[in-house]
Design an enzyme around this catalytic site. Structure first.
Site, PDB file in Angstrom:
ATOM      1  CB  CYS A  72       0.535  18.336  23.442  1.00 33.57           C
ATOM      2  SG  CYS A  72       1.743  18.353  24.554  1.00 33.57           S
ATOM      3  CG  ASN A 113       7.635 -17.405   9.261  1.00 38.61           C
ATOM      4  OD1 ASN A 113       6.952 -16.748  10.159  1.00 38.61           O
ATOM      5  ND2 ASN A 113       7.453 -17.301   7.934  1.00 38.61           N
ATOM      6  CG  HIS A 155       8.261  -1.659  12.745  1.00 39.31           C
ATOM      7  ND1 HIS A 155       7.914  -2.519  11.924  1.00 39.31           N
ATOM      8  CD2 HIS A 155       9.265  -1.133  11.715  1.00 39.31           C
ATOM      9  CE1 HIS A 155       8.582  -2.884  10.772  1.00 39.31           C
ATOM     10  NE2 HIS A 155       9.369  -1.918  10.581  1.00 39.31           N
ATOM     11  CD  GLN A 212       9.721  -7.215  11.213  1.00 34.85           C
ATOM     12  OE1 GLN A 212       9.287  -6.538  10.030  1.00 34.85           O
ATOM     13  NE2 GLN A 212       9.998  -8.402  11.249  1.00 34.85           N
ATOM     14  CG  ASN A 213       5.797  -8.407  16.690  1.00 32.45           C
ATOM     15  OD1 ASN A 213       5.603  -8.149  15.544  1.00 32.45           O
ATOM     16  ND2 ASN A 213       6.017  -9.516  17.190  1.00 32.45           N
TER      17      ASN A 213
HETATM   18 ZN   LIG Z   1       3.230  19.309  22.919  1.00 33.36          ZN
END
Ligand SMILES: [Zn+2]
Length: 264
Positions: A159, A225, A125, A105-106
């Site tokens: 972009c 954990n 993620h 998940q990191n």
């Molecule tokens: Zn673009």
């Protein structure tokens, strides 16, 4: 149960396993000195997580400006983090053939930097060191956006190919998980026979469904954990401790099991 015994049991489960998957959360990176977002003075005091949603990012230039200020700070704070013994032990277990894939998940990229092969780390993620254009999907290194933000003082980087909106390659609140990566993770969970959750509170969904999926298809579930999790009662093995310390010890025990079986 003494922690050493539990780690020994986990080493034995790994030795018996045909296919082990490791599922990681923020707890594997805390020993790398990464800031805790939620602690006093943490980044969530300056930036409200409820404001950092995908919908707001897409719909409002003002929110995009705020989001990028947040990322400038993240890149700064995460830039000096190094993999710790948790990442290193997992990478070593992968290279020894004991762990098929890491589902994380990191977004910090520390598993790969510790030596886990890139094609065997599923980042459900996303990852924070790239940005992409939401129009033409072109991907850039994060420095492309950072330099625009810093050098020209641009509030919102664009972009270079199409002039579209850039976004970090992490999953924002309210954004769908990358379907292909999540589907691959689900597939591994249905075929593994052991899943080890490390440093995850197991409360962030749909990610937390993965260990449940593995267990429902017959895999054993081990949890490492610092704090208790909601899934402790249904897990096959639970070890409370810091990920780096426990995994270092686990790697030693696996190595011992290997040399014992080689000498027989
Ligand atoms: Zn673009």
């Amino acid at each position: 149960m003494a922690q050493n015994d539990a780690v020994g049991q986990l080493a034995a489960l790994i030795m018996d396993s045909r296919d082990t998957v490791v599922f990681t959360g923020a707890g594997v990176s805390t020993e790398s000195g990464l800031p805790d977002f939620r602690s006093p003075g943490g980044i969530w005091e300056e930036f409200d997580p409820r404001e950092m949603t995908y919908q707001k990012f897409i719909n409002s230039r003002t929110h995009r400006q705020k989001y990028w200020r947040f990322y400038l700070q993240l890149w700064e704070e995460f830039g000096s983090a190094e993999p710790n013994s948790a990442h290193e032990s997992i990478a070593r277990l992968q290279r020894l053939g004991h762990v098929s894939v890491v589902i994380t998940q990191n977004v910090d990229g520390l598993h790969q930097r510790a030596g886990s092969p890139g094609d065997r780390v599923l980042r459900i993620h996303g990852h924070m060191w790239s940005v992409h254009c939401i129009d033409c999907r072109h991907t850039y290194d994060h420095r492309y956006a950072r330099d625009q933000l810093k050098q020209s003082g641009t509030a919102v980087p664009l972009c270079g190919s199409c002039g579209g909106i850039l976004k970090p390659c992490t999953i924002a609140f309210g954004e769908q998980l990358p379907e292909d990566v999540f589907a691959q993770a689900q597939k591994h969970c249905t075929t593994c026979d052991l899943i080890i959750s490390v440093g995850s509170s197991l409360t962030v969904y749909p990610a937390a469904l993965l260990p449940q999926l593995a267990q429902s298809t017959g895999a054993k579930h081990a949890i490492i954990n610092r704090d208790p999790t909601e899934m402790d009662p249904t897990a096959d093995l639970v070890i409370h401790g810091l990920a780096g310390e426990v995994l270092k010890c686990l790697l030693q025990q696996v190595n011992r099991c290997e040399s014992d079986s080689n000498s027989q």
